[in-house]
Structures are given as structure tokens and as C-alpha cells.
Design an enzyme around this catalytic site. Structure first.
Site, PDB file in Angstrom:
ATOM      1  N   LYS A 193       0.865  -1.178   0.000  1.00  0.00           N
ATOM      2  CA  LYS A 193       0.000   0.000   0.000  1.00  0.00           C
ATOM      3  C   LYS A 193       0.902   1.229   0.000  1.00  0.00           C
ATOM      4  O   LYS A 193       1.476   1.592   1.018  1.00  0.00           O
ATOM      5  CB  LYS A 193      -0.911   0.030   1.224  1.00  0.00           C
ATOM      6  CG  LYS A 193      -1.839   1.251   1.237  1.00  0.00           C
ATOM      7  CD  LYS A 193      -1.948   1.852   2.615  1.00  0.00           C
ATOM      8  CE  LYS A 193      -2.560   3.222   2.630  1.00  0.00           C
ATOM      9  NZ  LYS A 193      -1.903   4.247   1.826  1.00  0.00           N
ATOM     10  N   GLY A 246       6.492   5.551   8.400  1.00  0.00           N
ATOM     11  CA  GLY A 246       5.673   6.751   8.532  1.00  0.00           C
ATOM     12  C   GLY A 246       5.892   7.401   9.886  1.00  0.00           C
ATOM     13  O   GLY A 246       6.941   7.234  10.512  1.00  0.00           O
ATOM     14  N   GLU A 268       9.662   1.852  10.685  1.00  0.00           N
ATOM     15  CA  GLU A 268      10.609   2.969  10.576  1.00  0.00           C
ATOM     16  C   GLU A 268       9.795   4.242  10.693  1.00  0.00           C
ATOM     17  O   GLU A 268       8.995   4.571   9.825  1.00  0.00           O
ATOM     18  CB  GLU A 268      11.390   2.947   9.259  1.00  0.00           C
ATOM     19  CG  GLU A 268      12.452   4.044   9.236  1.00  0.00           C
ATOM     20  CD  GLU A 268      13.369   3.992   8.026  1.00  0.00           C
ATOM     21  OE1 GLU A 268      13.946   5.044   7.691  1.00  0.00           O
ATOM     22  OE2 GLU A 268      13.512   2.917   7.427  1.00  0.00           O
ATOM     23  N   CYS A 302      12.780  11.510   6.750  1.00  0.00           N
ATOM     24  CA  CYS A 302      12.794  11.027   8.130  1.00  0.00           C
ATOM     25  C   CYS A 302      14.180  11.126   8.764  1.00  0.00           C
ATOM     26  O   CYS A 302      14.295  11.221   9.982  1.00  0.00           O
ATOM     27  CB  CYS A 302      12.271   9.590   8.205  1.00  0.00           C
ATOM     28  SG  CYS A 302      13.122   8.442   7.122  1.00  0.00           S
ATOM     29  N   GLU A 400       8.958  16.726  15.226  1.00  0.00           N
ATOM     30  CA  GLU A 400       9.408  16.573  13.842  1.00  0.00           C
ATOM     31  C   GLU A 400       8.583  17.505  12.949  1.00  0.00           C
ATOM     32  O   GLU A 400       7.370  17.349  12.819  1.00  0.00           O
ATOM     33  CB  GLU A 400       9.233  15.123  13.399  1.00  0.00           C
ATOM     34  CG  GLU A 400       9.798  14.842  12.034  1.00  0.00           C
ATOM     35  CD  GLU A 400       9.660  13.377  11.639  1.00  0.00           C
ATOM     36  OE1 GLU A 400      10.551  12.886  10.919  1.00  0.00           O
ATOM     37  OE2 GLU A 400       8.671  12.730  12.044  1.00  0.00           O
TER      38      GLU A 400
END
Length: 505
Positions: A193, A246, A268, A302, A400
Site C-alpha cells: 500500500k 511513517g 521505521e 525522516c 518533527e
């Protein structure tokens, strides 16, 4: 405007005349599935519709999982030789390179990243497929010939089964390449996905894999929202493992959903990654690396080096020179060959990043450059933004941001630098800049992160694993460690000769 901006060319010859219409890929066939609606993707740089996809349903996931399960159980991929799997994977790498222009353009249109960057990522992905093909031939176990004359012990590795893979929007093709080849090399089948707004190149990959000779049902792609398709994948009782990339918040939801059948989970997640610059560093290299580290992919990365910790004795000079360089960065139309940073992915995320910038101003951080949206007729662009004197209590230090924003904090000693760097719930990546070998080694030992760079940043290849400490994730992708993630270990005890009886006759 604080940097050089290339205005968006809405008449660029590479822009499509009409949107590309995609279908899902299930059991080797293109299908709209059970979907009655389409998802429409606009280029975040050009404001034109470039792609449409079916809004997949839970039933579509069920169909894809059924196909993947039947393909796995049949053994047509899971029980063939590693050499046979490698042949398909090497052909895939070749076809990726042959389709480089199409893949890179679609990646740029959907993500807003510079076309030059997309090309590099597609080429890097082909390299990963080649590397993983070699691993398909080297899946191995162990033997224990020390159990006495009457026993031989074997340890074998087997493919874990059906894997669900949920990938994000920032590096659709490359992050997939850090997972799919290792999953296939291990002998697993999968349901992918991709992010609902950047599914195009994953669907092109499905066609490439079929052309390369991958059996039907081994690789399936379901498009749609995370709340419907992603949720169904993570909770599905016939999926043996889920790999999710994500945000940490969504990763926590995936953990809860996966409890239904206690499936293995590889995560992750987010990062708030420090770049630690000591006074003895090569300043020119550190300046360039720091700039690249927080602006690569417009900061939507990331492992972005979004916190700069710089030794106080060089702090003022370093910041001054960094601002000078930031103003020279080429941003704007991602189809312009000289553009270095492109657009923000969506209007919602654009507003989120601008909100963080305003928060930084309110909390008292010193704005050195940027701090605003770029005023342009087309596209979602934000100036490279640098805050100084950011303290660990500030929101912009702790959360973040996922945009072109750098937070600078000075330090006075090695111990203080490490303490500030590790003062976060994340532990994904970190960079150390120094010319002192002892300090470099001590630094990468003391920093709590899954990936460390010394005198460079965001570099590497498929040989080394990636993953996070703390709330940045569970497990490792890439390298031989990435292959291990998708296998189960089985212990085998073989009795040699007559077994001693338990019950005497």
C-alpha cells in the site's frame, strides 16, 4: 525572498496533457476492485491533476491477501531456488533502468521533488534490487555437529509468509526498494500500500515485475487511504508481518492493530536528528553537509538533520556562513534541471510546516533567514528557514517538523553536545562533524541512533541496514539484516541411530 527561486512553468513540455489513470494490481491483473470512487492527485508544484487511483476498500485488501497467500502456499515463489528468484530480480533492476525517464517524471509530478533527485533515487533503487538479488542466493542457516554421535542440529531460515508493506509519500519508489527486494529475496509474497497521494511509481513497478517474470499473486498493490486500506492490512489475520514506514503516531496505531494475530511488525518512524559540529571540523564540509542535511527533499525526510548543535567558539561564524549559503539554494519548479529543492507535498502539510515556523517565532527562537511561504502563483513552496538559540524546551526542538526548517543550538563541551543530541524521544539518525578521530568514534558510540554519519550525512548504499532506536522504530531494513527481518528461524534436531527409550519394556 531569501533564496533563488525558479518560477513554475505551467507550459513545460514534460507536463502531461491529461491525468494518468491507474488501476490497482491484484493477482497479476489490473483492476478497479470494489472501489466506486477515485482519488485525484495534483502536482504540488504545478497545481494540475497528474494521476487518479481507485480508492481501495477493505474487500480489495482481502482479495490481495488471498492472492498473496495462495501464491505463497503454492510454492511458486517461496520454494523455488534463490537463483531463480535472483534472475527475476536482476531483470527487474534492468527494466527499472530502462524506464528511468518515465519513473522519475511521475515521481516528480506526484511528490514535487526535483527531477534530478528523482532520477538519482530511481537509479539507487535499481542498485538495491541488484544487491538483494545476490542475497536471494545466500539465505543460509547453521549446523551444530557438536551434539554427540546420536544428534545433528540444523538451523534453517524460511520466508515468514505474506507481508503487508505500507510506505510513505516522501520517497515512494526508493523506500519501497528498501523493502520489496528483500521481502522477495526471502521468498515471501506481499501486499503493498503506497501512500494514497503518491502511488504511481509503485504501480509502474508492479508492471515491471510482471514483465520481469514474477509469478501472479506474489506482488500486489492496493491503493487508498491509510484509515481504510492501511488499517485492514495491519489488522488482517492472514498477513504474517507488516512493514510500516511513517510517523510515530501512526506507528503506534499499527502496533495496536497488529495485535489481532500477533503479527511481526517492522517500523521505521519519525526522527528529530542532530548534526553535531565540533570546532575542529572542516568548516566548509560541515556547512555544505548541514545545508544538504536539512534541505534534502525539502526537509521532508525522516533522517533530515533538522537539529544543528554547533560548538560555541565557532557558533556565530558558522551560522553567518550557513545563512549566506542558504540564500543561494535553488528552489522552485522541480522540472527545472537546476532546482535543488521543490514543493511541499500537500496544502495540509504546507500549513503544518508554516505553523511550526510561527511557533518557533512565538517561543523566542531567533529567525536568521526564511520564515515564510514563497509568494508564487503556482505551487506550495516554503523558504529555507533557520532558527538560532533554540532550547530543548521549545516545540521546534522537540517535534518533527518535516519541512525546510533548521533549529540551531550552541554547546560548550562534548558531554553537553551528546546530552542535548540524545534529549529526544527519537533515535533514527545523527551526524558528527570533527577532524578528531577519538571524538568521532566516541561520538558515534554515545549517540543513540540507528544510523550514524561521520563527516557526511544522508549517505550510504544497500549494504548497510537502516532503522531506529527508541520511538523511531523497530527492526532493520536493507543489507543482510533487512533480509533476516522477513524470515523465520527453525531449529531441527535429527536423531542418528537408535533413540534411547523412555519407557523400558
Amino acid at each position: 525572498m531569501s533564496n533563488t527561486f525558479h518560477h513554475v512553468d505551467v507550459n513545460h513540455p514534460l507536463l502531461p496533457e491529461k491525468a494518468r489513470e491507474f488501476q490497482m494490481f491484484i493477482n497479476g491483473k489490473w483492476t478497479k476492485g470494489h472501489s466506486s470512487e477515485n482519488f485525484v492527485r495534483k502536482s504540488p508544484a504545478h497545481d494540475i491533476v497528474v494521476s487518479t487511483y481507485p480508492a481501495g476498500t477493505a474487500e480489495d485488501v482481502d482479495d490481495a491477501v488471498k492472492a498473496a497467500r495462495e501464491a505463497f502456499d503454492s510454492g511458486k515463489w517461496s520454494r523455488i531456488s534463490g537463483g531463480a528468484r535472483a534472475t527475476v530480480m536482476l531483470k527487474t533492476a534492468q527494466l527499472i533502468r530502462e524506464n528511468l525517464a518515465e519513473l522519475a517524471l511521475l515521481e516528480t509530478l506526484e511528490t514535487g521533488k526535483p527531477l534530478t533527485q528523482s532520477r538519482g533515487e530511481i537509479q539507487g533503487a535499481a542498485d538495491i534490487w541488484e544487491y538483494a538479488a545476490g542475497l536471494a542466493r545466500s539465505v543460509n542457516g547453521d549446523s551444530f555437529n557438536n551434539l554427540g554421535d546420536n544428534m545433528l542440529g540444523l538451523v534453517t531460515r524460511e520466508p515468514i509468509g505474506v507481508v503487508g508493506v505500507i510506505t510513505p509519500w516522501n520517497f515512494p519508489f526508493f523506500i519501497g526498494a528498501e523493502r520489496y527486494p528483500y521481502i522477495l529475496a526471502a521468498g515471501c509474497t506481499l501486499v503493498a500500500k503506497a501512500a494514497e497521494i503518491t502511488s504511481g511509481t509503485t504501480l509502474l513497478l508492479a508492471g515491471i515485475l510482471k514483465e520481469a517474470g514474477l509469478p501472479d499473486g506474489v506482488f500486489n498493490v492496493v491503493t487508498g487511504s491509510g484509515s481504510v486500506v492501511g488499517q485492514r492490512i495491519t489488522e488482517h489475520s492472514d498477513i504474517d508481518m507488516v512493514s510500516f514506514t511513517g510517523s510515530t503516531a501512526v506507528g503506534q496505531m499499527a502496533l495496536q492493530a497488529s495485535a489481532k494475530n500477533i503479527k511481526r511488525l517492522g517500523l521505521e518512524l519519525g526522527g528529530k536528528n542532530p548534526q553535531v559540529v565540533f570546532a575542529d571540523a572542516d568548516m566548509d564540509a560541515a556547512l555544505d553537509g548541514t545545508l544538504f542535511g536539512f534541505l534534502f527533499n525539502t526537509g521532508q525526510c525522516c533522517v533530515s538533520g533538522s537539529r544543528l548543535l554547533v560548538e560555541r567558539s565557532i557558533h556565530a561564524e558558522f551560522c553567518r556562513k550557513l545563512v549566506e549559503r542558504a540564500k543561494k539554494v535553488q528552489s522552485g519548479d522541480p522540472l527545472n534541471e537546476s532546482t535543488q529543492i521543490g514543493a511541499i507535498i500537500t496544502e495540509k502539510h504546507y500549513q503544518t510546516v508554516l505553523g511550526y515556523i510561527e511557533q518557533g517565532k512565538k517561543e523566542g527562537a531567533q529567525l536568521l533567514t526564511g520564515g515564510s511561504a514563497v509568494k508564487t502563483d503556482k505551487g506550495l513552496f516554503i523558504e529555507p528557514t533557520i532558527f538560532d538559540d533554540v532550547t530543548p524546551v521549545m516545540t521546534v526542538f522537540r517535534e518533527e517538523i518535516f519541512g525546510p526548517v533548521l533549529c540551531v543550538t550552541p554547546f560548550d563541551s562534548y558531554e553537553e553536545a551528546i546530552r542535548i543530541a540524545n534529549d529526544t524521544c527519537y533515535g533514527l539518525a545523527a551526524s558528527v562533524w570533527t577532524s578528531n578521530l577519538d571524538k568521532a568514534v566516541q561520538g558515534f558510540r554515545d549517540l543513540k541512533a540507528g544510523r550514524l554519519w561521520v563527516n557526511t550525512t544522508i549517505a550510504g548504499g544497500p549494504e548497510l541496514p537502516s532503522g531506529g532506536f527508541k520511538q523511531s522504530g523497530i527492526g532493520r531494513e536493507s543489507g543482510s539484516y533487512g533480509l533476516d527481518e522477513y524470515t523465520e528461524i527453525k531449529s531441527v534436531h535429527i536423531q542418528l541411530g537408535k533413540r534411547a527409550k523412555w519407557l523400558a519394556e
